[in-house]
Motif scaffolding. Structure first.
Motif, PDB file in Angstrom:
ATOM      1  N   TYR A  77       0.816  -1.213   0.000  1.00 13.82           N
ATOM      2  CA  TYR A  77       0.000   0.000   0.000  1.00 13.82           C
ATOM      3  C   TYR A  77       0.853   1.269   0.000  1.00 13.82           C
ATOM      4  O   TYR A  77       0.595   2.207  -0.758  1.00 13.82           O
ATOM      5  N   ASN A  78       1.878   1.295   0.834  1.00 13.01           N
ATOM      6  CA  ASN A  78       2.670   2.521   0.952  1.00 13.01           C
ATOM      7  C   ASN A  78       3.568   2.759  -0.254  1.00 13.01           C
ATOM      8  O   ASN A  78       3.805   3.918  -0.616  1.00 13.01           O
ATOM      9  N   PHE A  79       4.043   1.697  -0.884  1.00 13.17           N
ATOM     10  CA  PHE A  79       4.862   1.898  -2.080  1.00 13.17           C
ATOM     11  C   PHE A  79       4.007   2.227  -3.306  1.00 13.17           C
ATOM     12  O   PHE A  79       4.447   2.942  -4.212  1.00 13.17           O
ATOM     13  N   ASN A  80       2.779   1.696  -3.342  1.00 16.04           N
ATOM     14  CA  ASN A  80       1.903   1.932  -4.495  1.00 16.04           C
ATOM     15  C   ASN A  80       0.822   2.980  -4.237  1.00 16.04           C
ATOM     16  O   ASN A  80       0.147   3.407  -5.177  1.00 16.04           O
ATOM     17  N   ARG A  81       0.641   3.336  -2.958  1.00 17.23           N
ATOM     18  CA  ARG A  81      -0.379   4.300  -2.554  1.00 17.23           C
ATOM     19  C   ARG A  81      -1.761   3.876  -3.048  1.00 17.23           C
ATOM     20  O   ARG A  81      -2.579   4.705  -3.485  1.00 17.23           O
ATOM     21  N   HIS A  82      -1.990   2.596  -2.961  1.00 13.40           N
ATOM     22  CA  HIS A  82      -3.279   2.042  -3.391  1.00 13.40           C
ATOM     23  C   HIS A  82      -3.562   0.786  -2.593  1.00 13.40           C
ATOM     24  O   HIS A  82      -2.672  -0.064  -2.415  1.00 13.40           O
ATOM     25  N   TRP A  83      -4.790   0.652  -2.060  1.00 14.38           N
ATOM     26  CA  TRP A  83      -5.183  -0.496  -1.245  1.00 14.38           C
ATOM     27  C   TRP A  83      -6.216  -1.324  -2.010  1.00 14.38           C
ATOM     28  O   TRP A  83      -7.400  -0.979  -2.041  1.00 14.38           O
ATOM     29  N   PRO A  84      -5.784  -2.460  -2.614  1.00 17.47           N
ATOM     30  CA  PRO A  84      -6.719  -3.276  -3.393  1.00 17.47           C
ATOM     31  C   PRO A  84      -7.274  -4.470  -2.612  1.00 17.47           C
ATOM     32  O   PRO A  84      -7.921  -5.340  -3.196  1.00 17.47           O
ATOM     33  N   PHE A  85      -7.028  -4.516  -1.286  1.00 12.34           N
ATOM     34  CA  PHE A  85      -7.307  -5.731  -0.519  1.00 12.34           C
ATOM     35  C   PHE A  85      -8.660  -5.734   0.189  1.00 12.34           C
ATOM     36  O   PHE A  85      -8.984  -6.679   0.907  1.00 12.34           O
ATOM     37  N   GLY A  86      -9.450  -4.697   0.015  1.00 11.79           N
ATOM     38  CA  GLY A  86     -10.786  -4.690   0.591  1.00 11.79           C
ATOM     39  C   GLY A  86     -10.855  -4.038   1.959  1.00 11.79           C
ATOM     40  O   GLY A  86      -9.843  -3.834   2.646  1.00 11.79           O
ATOM     41  N   ASP A  87     -12.080  -3.742   2.363  1.00 12.02           N
ATOM     42  CA  ASP A  87     -12.315  -3.018   3.608  1.00 12.02           C
ATOM     43  C   ASP A  87     -12.041  -3.873   4.841  1.00 12.02           C
ATOM     44  O   ASP A  87     -11.517  -3.378   5.844  1.00 12.02           O
ATOM     45  N   SER A  88     -12.380  -5.163   4.787  1.00 13.17           N
ATOM     46  CA  SER A  88     -12.204  -6.039   5.954  1.00 13.17           C
ATOM     47  C   SER A  88     -10.733  -6.174   6.330  1.00 13.17           C
ATOM     48  O   SER A  88     -10.369  -6.106   7.515  1.00 13.17           O
ATOM     49  N   LEU A  89      -9.880  -6.365   5.335  1.00 16.56           N
ATOM     50  CA  LEU A  89      -8.458  -6.490   5.612  1.00 16.56           C
ATOM     51  C   LEU A  89      -7.870  -5.162   6.085  1.00 16.56           C
ATOM     52  O   LEU A  89      -6.935  -5.130   6.882  1.00 16.56           O
ATOM     53  N   CYS A  90      -8.445  -4.058   5.625  1.00 21.88           N
ATOM     54  CA  CYS A  90      -8.025  -2.745   6.103  1.00 21.88           C
ATOM     55  C   CYS A  90      -8.315  -2.606   7.591  1.00 21.88           C
ATOM     56  O   CYS A  90      -7.466  -2.154   8.363  1.00 21.88           O
ATOM     57  N   LYS A  91      -9.504  -3.013   7.995  1.00 18.51           N
ATOM     58  CA  LYS A  91      -9.871  -2.958   9.403  1.00 18.51           C
ATOM     59  C   LYS A  91      -8.989  -3.888  10.231  1.00 18.51           C
ATOM     60  O   LYS A  91      -8.549  -3.545  11.333  1.00 18.51           O
ATOM     61  N   PHE A  92      -8.710  -5.089   9.702  1.00 17.38           N
ATOM     62  CA  PHE A  92      -7.897  -6.055  10.439  1.00 17.38           C
ATOM     63  C   PHE A  92      -6.473  -5.537  10.633  1.00 17.38           C
ATOM     64  O   PHE A  92      -5.885  -5.693  11.711  1.00 17.38           O
TER      65      PHE A  92
END
Length: 350
Positions: A77-92
């Motif tokens: 995420y930090n190298f690409n500045r994009h989170w493609p893994f979904g909301d649940s994994l973001c919360k986890f």
């Protein structure tokens, strides 16, 4: 968190944090994974007896590994500045981060209190320092840190734009004012201020006890090991957690607009990523606590495996201070893993 400022006339560019996070998380992932997997292997399969301190250290290693396992997603995420893994994994991942930071502080505090009881009150604390009580304390710690982590992570939703998806960023001013500031203050008090005071108090009382002539006689050649253990423990706590939590407190005041000053906001938002990276490195340093705290942990790596017969004063720096013992009691104790429970008071000789 974003790059925008609460003060429209105050421009702040904290985009440096992305490359910083990516680089530090990469290092922490490699070393944290290796050291904590090795530590957990020792606790589960190499140590013959799981005493109360080993239980605390095992839970600390589990807390570190939960965070380490989320780092590959954060690195991407930090190298690409994009989170493609979904909301649940973001919360986890948000929960794992908070659980690691504050779980580490609380488990380190448990180890510090356990050491204090073992050294200052070696006999009177025997009924308190049991594996059952240690397991109960660990369960309470997990409930506390998970409650705080999950509460904060409820707001760690992904934000989708035309070009990218962010995670754990871009909280609105209203969320900071109504929820996040209150959650931050709660975890600061319960997860940082109280543990800090307990660690400093316990360490100072242990040092005072070691200065007593009677204690010096009991400690013998192991006094230096106990001092090293205290220094390493307090150093990790102070270096990793004090800067981050101090800045986090200021950061929360800035983001909730309790403080509306451009210079203060610029300072807080510049130092926050730096201190956060230092805090995440705690999972690489925790194995040093295991090494200096548990003689059984050292012996699992064949470090100083031979017990010298001429040393009649033994300290298991994790759990006990042993007084001079008879030859029979010493022989019996040599057959017990050093990480085990305290010898019965009857085995000590005045």
């Amino acid at each position: 968190m974003g790059n925008e400022s609460n003060n429209s006339s105050c421009f702040i560019d904290d985009s440096f944090k992305y490359n910083l996070y990516g680089a530090v998380y990469s290092v922490v992932f490699i070393f944290g994974l290796i050291t904590n997997c090795a530590s957990l292997f020792v606790f589960c399969f190499k140590m013959k007896m799981q005493n109360e301190t080993a239980i605390f250290m095992t839970n600390l290693a589990v807390s570190d590994l939960l965070f380490v396992f989320t780092l590959p997603f954060k690195i991407f995420y930090n190298f690409n500045r994009h989170w493609p893994f979904g909301d649940s994994l973001c919360k986890f991942s948000g929960t794992a981060f908070l659980t690691n930071i504050y779980g580490s502080m609380l488990f380190l505090t448990c180890i510090s209190v356990d050491r204090f009881l073992a050294i200052v009150y070696p006999f009177r604390s025997r009924t308190v320092r049991t594996r059952r009580n240690s397991a109960i304390v660990c369960a309470c710690v997990w409930i506390i840190v998970l409650s705080g982590g999950i509460s904060a992570s409820l707001f760690s939703t992904t934000n989708v734009s035309n070009t990218s998806t962010t995670c754990f960023e871009g909280f609105s001013k209203s969320i900071w004012k109504t929820y996040l500031s209150k959650i931050t203050m709660f975890i600061e008090v319960v997860g940082f201020i109280i543990p800090l005071l307990l660690n400093l108090t316990c360490s100072s009382l242990v040092l005072r006890t070691l200065r007593k002539p009677a204690t010096l006689c009991q400690i013998g050649t192991n006094k230096e090991k106990v001092l090293k253990m205290i220094v390493v423990h307090v150093a990790i706590f102070v270096v990793c957690f004090v800067p981050f939590n101090s800045i986090l407190f200021l950061y929360a005041l800035v983001r909730s607009q309790t403080i509306s000053n451009c210079a203060v906001e610029r300072f807080a938002r510049t130092m926050y990523p730096i201190t956060l990276c230092i805090a995440t490195m705690n999972c690489c340093f925790d194995p040093f606590v295991y090494y200096f705290t548990s003689k059984s942990f050292q012996k699992s790596f064949n470090i100083n495996p031979i017990i010298k017969m001429d040393n009649l004063f033994k300290v298991d720096s994790a759990t006990k201070i042993a007084l001079p013992v008879t030859h029979e009691a010493l022989t019996e104790q040599m057959n017990i893993n050093n990480g085990g429970e305290l010898m019965s008071e009857a085995n000590y000789k005045d």
